[in-house]
Structure formats: structure tokens, C-alpha cells
Design an enzyme around this catalytic site. Structure first.
Site, PDB file in Angstrom:
ATOM      1  N   CYS A  57       0.811  -1.219   0.000  1.00 38.41           N
ATOM      2  CA  CYS A  57       0.000   0.000   0.000  1.00 38.41           C
ATOM      3  C   CYS A  57       0.847   1.273   0.000  1.00 38.41           C
ATOM      4  O   CYS A  57       0.324   2.365  -0.236  1.00 38.41           O
ATOM      5  CB  CYS A  57      -0.936   0.003   1.206  1.00 38.41           C
ATOM      6  N   HIS A  60      -3.251   6.560   3.141  1.00 34.80           N
ATOM      7  CA  HIS A  60      -3.704   5.321   2.503  1.00 34.80           C
ATOM      8  C   HIS A  60      -5.078   4.967   3.064  1.00 34.80           C
ATOM      9  O   HIS A  60      -5.328   5.076   4.264  1.00 34.80           O
ATOM     10  CB  HIS A  60      -2.695   4.203   2.782  1.00 34.80           C
ATOM     11  N   ASN A  99     -10.282  -0.615   0.261  1.00 33.78           N
ATOM     12  CA  ASN A  99      -8.822  -0.517   0.287  1.00 33.78           C
ATOM     13  C   ASN A  99      -8.280  -0.979  -1.064  1.00 33.78           C
ATOM     14  O   ASN A  99      -8.378  -2.155  -1.398  1.00 33.78           O
ATOM     15  CB  ASN A  99      -8.293  -1.400   1.421  1.00 33.78           C
TER      16      ASN A  99
HETATM   17  N1  ACO Z   1     -18.855  -8.967   9.943  1.00 32.79           N
HETATM   18  C1  ACO Z   1     -19.489  -9.114  11.117  1.00 32.79           C
HETATM   19  N2  ACO Z   1     -18.878  -9.462  12.270  1.00 32.79           N
HETATM   20  C2  ACO Z   1     -17.551  -9.674  12.199  1.00 32.79           C
HETATM   21  C3  ACO Z   1     -16.810  -9.544  11.006  1.00 32.79           C
HETATM   22  C4  ACO Z   1     -17.522  -9.185   9.840  1.00 32.79           C
HETATM   23  N3  ACO Z   1     -16.929  -9.021   8.638  1.00 32.79           N
HETATM   24  N4  ACO Z   1     -15.509  -9.794  11.254  1.00 32.79           N
HETATM   25  C5  ACO Z   1     -15.432 -10.091  12.563  1.00 32.79           C
HETATM   26  N5  ACO Z   1     -16.666 -10.016  13.130  1.00 32.79           N
HETATM   27  C6  ACO Z   1     -17.031 -10.215  14.533  1.00 32.79           C
HETATM   28  C7  ACO Z   1     -16.178 -11.284  15.196  1.00 32.79           C
HETATM   29  O1  ACO Z   1     -16.755 -12.553  15.064  1.00 32.79           O
HETATM   30  C8  ACO Z   1     -16.201 -10.826  16.630  1.00 32.79           C
HETATM   31  O2  ACO Z   1     -17.425 -11.198  17.226  1.00 32.79           O
HETATM   32  P1  ACO Z   1     -17.486 -11.586  18.796  1.00 32.79           P
HETATM   33  O3  ACO Z   1     -17.100 -10.322  19.530  1.00 32.79           O
HETATM   34  O4  ACO Z   1     -18.914 -11.973  18.981  1.00 32.79           O
HETATM   35  O5  ACO Z   1     -16.497 -12.690  18.972  1.00 32.79           O
HETATM   36  C9  ACO Z   1     -16.209  -9.295  16.518  1.00 32.79           C
HETATM   37  O6  ACO Z   1     -16.754  -9.001  15.221  1.00 32.79           O
HETATM   38  C10 ACO Z   1     -14.850  -8.699  16.628  1.00 32.79           C
HETATM   39  O7  ACO Z   1     -13.966  -9.412  15.772  1.00 32.79           O
HETATM   40  P2  ACO Z   1     -12.513  -8.954  15.496  1.00 32.79           P
HETATM   41  O8  ACO Z   1     -11.833  -9.934  14.591  1.00 32.79           O
HETATM   42  O9  ACO Z   1     -11.892  -8.633  16.807  1.00 32.79           O
HETATM   43  O10 ACO Z   1     -12.835  -7.654  14.642  1.00 32.79           O
HETATM   44  P3  ACO Z   1     -12.032  -6.293  14.613  1.00 32.79           P
HETATM   45  O11 ACO Z   1     -12.722  -5.286  15.436  1.00 32.79           O
HETATM   46  O12 ACO Z   1     -10.562  -6.502  14.793  1.00 32.79           O
HETATM   47  O13 ACO Z   1     -12.299  -5.877  13.104  1.00 32.79           O
HETATM   48  C11 ACO Z   1     -11.115  -5.761  11.053  1.00 32.79           C
HETATM   49  C12 ACO Z   1     -11.804  -6.671  12.061  1.00 32.79           C
HETATM   50  C13 ACO Z   1     -12.151  -4.793  10.490  1.00 32.79           C
HETATM   51  C14 ACO Z   1     -10.541  -6.611   9.929  1.00 32.79           C
HETATM   52  C15 ACO Z   1     -10.020  -4.989  11.796  1.00 32.79           C
HETATM   53  O14 ACO Z   1      -9.181  -5.858  12.495  1.00 32.79           O
HETATM   54  C16 ACO Z   1      -9.200  -4.156  10.898  1.00 32.79           C
HETATM   55  O15 ACO Z   1      -9.701  -3.318  10.179  1.00 32.79           O
HETATM   56  N6  ACO Z   1      -7.865  -4.312  10.929  1.00 32.79           N
HETATM   57  C17 ACO Z   1      -7.000  -3.574  10.086  1.00 32.79           C
HETATM   58  C18 ACO Z   1      -6.843  -4.320   8.852  1.00 32.79           C
HETATM   59  C19 ACO Z   1      -6.588  -3.439   7.676  1.00 32.79           C
HETATM   60  O16 ACO Z   1      -6.955  -2.301   7.591  1.00 32.79           O
HETATM   61  N7  ACO Z   1      -5.956  -4.024   6.711  1.00 32.79           N
HETATM   62  C20 ACO Z   1      -5.762  -3.320   5.524  1.00 32.79           C
HETATM   63  C21 ACO Z   1      -4.702  -3.907   4.808  1.00 32.79           C
HETATM   64  S1  ACO Z   1      -3.198  -3.369   5.371  1.00 32.79           S
HETATM   65  C22 ACO Z   1      -3.067  -1.912   5.014  1.00 32.79           C
HETATM   66  O17 ACO Z   1      -3.582  -1.464   4.001  1.00 32.79           O
HETATM   67  C23 ACO Z   1      -2.341  -1.221   5.942  1.00 32.79           C
END
Ligand code: ACO
Length: 321
Positions: A118, A243, A273
């Protein structure tokens, strides 16, 4: 470490044309929610993303964006001295994608892929500046991604995030000295390879929480380095384009840095993204909205898999719409 402070350089650096391209097919959050246990509400709240575009190959998307940038710059293929194509989703593992794009555009110059995920397009700007210092006149810097090829749209962790698109800029020397690359910061931390990667022939794998944490750290460090080197404060930046990974990453970093959302260019809701394409996609939109004028201080802030990060600060000169 060598100083990256470039203020006062007499070379000049202007953006003579910017363009972008998004393929027509759109996948909404509701479409995804049919294939996985998720919802439009959850995805918007946790990421800021409303939809993503899919379709096309990286070289096709890159060519469209580059054509638009060259048209705006009013330059023909024989006036481009080098093509730098940032992508993390190349058409082939070998060869690189840049030669095919150069062929499609009718360029007769060197053509090279940059794989810095990215951060790639911002890395490209810094390397373009180096080529201008070597005596080249005009560089085409493209960020293009067909991330649908390496994304599993049934996976809740990654499928909600990624989309396709491309953005491009023709950059050239600015003899007037008005436009400048004021400072930059480039970095990489290979210890984090396994928080976001794709094996040959496979889809992206991600430890979302760790990517979130490391991304915020990288933004803070890189933005502060670039600001220090340009001798500018957060309040002196007219427009910052980060980004477009996740709105919560930007908000967390901004809280610590002191940037406001009014200073910030975003297009995440519309595109998801798009990795190396995300910053030039926003830049094109900001120009459409008349958000940039000559003399503005503009910051581009890339971060991503690798991990890599790249920040540039420019005194803007070039096209305005
Ligand atoms: N839809 C609905 N519920 C979901 C989803 C989804 N897509 N994904 C996870 N959940 C649920 C989980 O089951 C969990 O439920 P629970 O609390 O009942 O167990 C809850 O949501 C929390 O799950 P987490 O995995 O802890 O979710 P988090 O809050 O970390 O969000 C996400 C996930 C959005 C992927 C986040 O970690 C994130 O955005 N991370 C950054 C990743 C990123 O931006 N990458 C980009 C690429 S790298 C770059 O460009 C820099």
C-alpha cells in the site's frame, strides 16, 4: 541515518497531470453479507467502507488511469522518460506488469514495477524525484491493483476490505521552483511479513488486529519524521491524504497526531482498500473538488504490508481544476 530533508532543492517537482480509474462492477456490503455472516452496518462501522469495485486486470486499470493523467498533463507517449508502476497484484508473477502498460500506452522508455504494497505509489514519487535529479524530465507514477484476484470475498476478515482501482500522476521538474518535494520518510519492517501476506497462488491472509496496531505506529512515526524534516507543523499541512485502509486506523492515528478530518482527503467509502492505488485515487478526487491550489502543503502517507511505510510532503504545483 542520512538526512532526508530536501527543502531548498532548486530542482522543483510538479504534478502536471493526475488521473484515476475504477472498473464499473461494484460489490456492495449487502452483496458480501449474502456470502458471509456480516452486515452493511457492521462493515461501515468497523471500516468506513460502503462498497468496492472489482474487475479488470492490473495492466488494464493502470493503462486507463495513466491515459487520463497524460491527457491532463497534455503530454504524449514520447515525452515520458520512465514508468514506475506500484502494485501488489501484478498480472503475472513474472514478468512485471509495467512493460505491458508501457506497451499499451505506446511509451518508449524504462518500465519497472514497485512492490511495496500500500506504500508503493508514495515510494514511487520519491524514486521519481531521484530520476529527475539524474536528469530525466518527466516520470509517470502509477498505482494499480486488481486485488479481487487475491481476495476471498467469503472471508469476514479480509473480504470486506479490498477492491480494485488505479491512479496515476505525471510528475516533472518545476524550473520555477514553486513546486517542491519538501521532505520524505521511507521505512520497512520485515519482522511483520506474516501479519499480511499472500502465498503464490493463494489469497491474502491477515492478522487484522496486529495490522491495525502496527499501521497506527507506522503512521505516527513516518508522519512525524516527514514533518520534522520539512520543518512544518500539523497545522501547516493544507491537505493530507492517507492510505485508505480503514477509517478507524486514520482516526486513531489522527487523535495522536492532531490532524483534523477537514484537512484529510478520503474516498474509502466508495472504493474500499485499493492498496497502491488508494492515494492517487483520492488525489484525483481532491483535484475534482478544487481542494488543491498552488503553494498548498500536501502530505501523502502510505503504510501497508511488509510492513512498509512512506510519507512525502510537497509544496503543490501542477494542475488545478
Ligand atoms: N462482519 C461481522 N462481524 C464480524 C466480522 C464481519 N466481517 N468480522 C469479525 N466479526 C465479529 C467477530 O466474530 C467478533 O465477534 P465476537 O465479539 O462476537 O467474537 C467481533 O466481530 C470482533 O472481531 P474482530 O476480529 O476482533 O474484529 P475487529 O474489530 O478486529 O475488526 C477488522 C476486524 C475490520 C478486519 C479490523 O481488524 C481491521 O480493520 N484491521 C485492520 C486491517 C486493515 O486495515 N488491513 C488493511 C490492509 S493493510 C493496510 O492497508 C495497511
Amino acid at each position: 541515518m542520512a538526512s532526508h530533508q530536501l527543502a531548498g532543492s532548486s530542482l522543483g517537482f510538479r504534478f502536471s497531470g493526475v488521473g484515476s480509474y475504477l472498473p464499473a462492477e461494484i460489490v456492495t456490503n449487502d452483496d458480501l453479507a449474502e456470502a458471509m455472516d456480516s452486515s452493511d452496518h457492521w462493515i461501515r462501522e468497523r471500516t468506513g467502507i460502503g462498497q468496492r469495485h472489482v474487475g479488470g486486470t492490473t495492466s488494464e486499470l493502470a493503462t486507463e488511469a495513466a491515459r487520463a493523467a497524460m491527457k491532463r498533463a497534455n503530454v504524449g507517449p514520447d515525452e515520458i522518460d520512465q514508468l514506475l508502476l506500484a502494485t501488489t497484484s501484478p498480472d503475472y508473477i513474472c514478468p512485471g506488469t509495467a512493460p505491458a502498460v508501457a506497451e499499451a500506452l505506446g511509451l518508449d522508455c524504462g518500465a519497472l514495477d514497485i512492490q511495496a504494497a500500500c506504500s508503493g505509489w508514495v515510494y514511487g514519487l520519491v524514486h521519481a524525484n531521484g530520476l529527475l535529479l539524474q536528469g530525466m524530465e518527466r516520470i509517470l507514477v502509477v498505482g494499480a491493483e486488481a486485488l479481487d484476484r487475491i481476495t476471498d470475498y467469503t472471508d469476514r476478515g479480509t473480504g470486506i476490505l479490498f477492491g480494485n482501482g488505479a491512479g496515476a500522476a505525471v510528475v516533472e521538474r518545476d524550473p520555477s521552483g514553486e513546486g517542491q518535494l519538501l521532505s520524505f520518510d521511507l521505512g520497512a519492517a520485515g519482522e511483520f511479513v506474516h501479519i499480511l501476506y499472500a502465498e503464490h497462488g493463494d489469497v491474502l491472509q491477515m492478522d487484522g488486529k496486529e495490522v491495525f496496531r502496527q499501521a497506527v505506529k507506522a503512521i505516527l512515526r513516518s508522519a512525524n519524521n516527514a514533518l520534522d524534516r520539512a520543518d512544518l507543523s500539523v497545522g501547516e499541512i493544507d491537505l493530507v491524504i492517507p492510505h485508505q485502509a480503514n477509517i478507524r486506523i486514520v482516526e486513531s492515528a489522527w487523535k495522536k497526531l492532531g490532524f483534523s478530518m477537514e484537512q484529510t482527503g478520503m474516498r474509502l467509502e466508495e472504493t474500499g482498500n485499493t492498496s497502491a492505488a488508494s492515494i492517487p485515487l483520492v488525489l484525483d478526487k481532491m483535484l475534482d473538488e478544487g481542494r488543491l491550489k498552488s503553494g498548498d502543503n500536501v502530505m501523502f502517507l502510505g503504510f501497508g504490508a511488509g510492513m512498509t511505510w512512506a510519507t512525502t510532503i510537497h509544496r503543490w504545483a501542477g494542475e488545478s481544476r
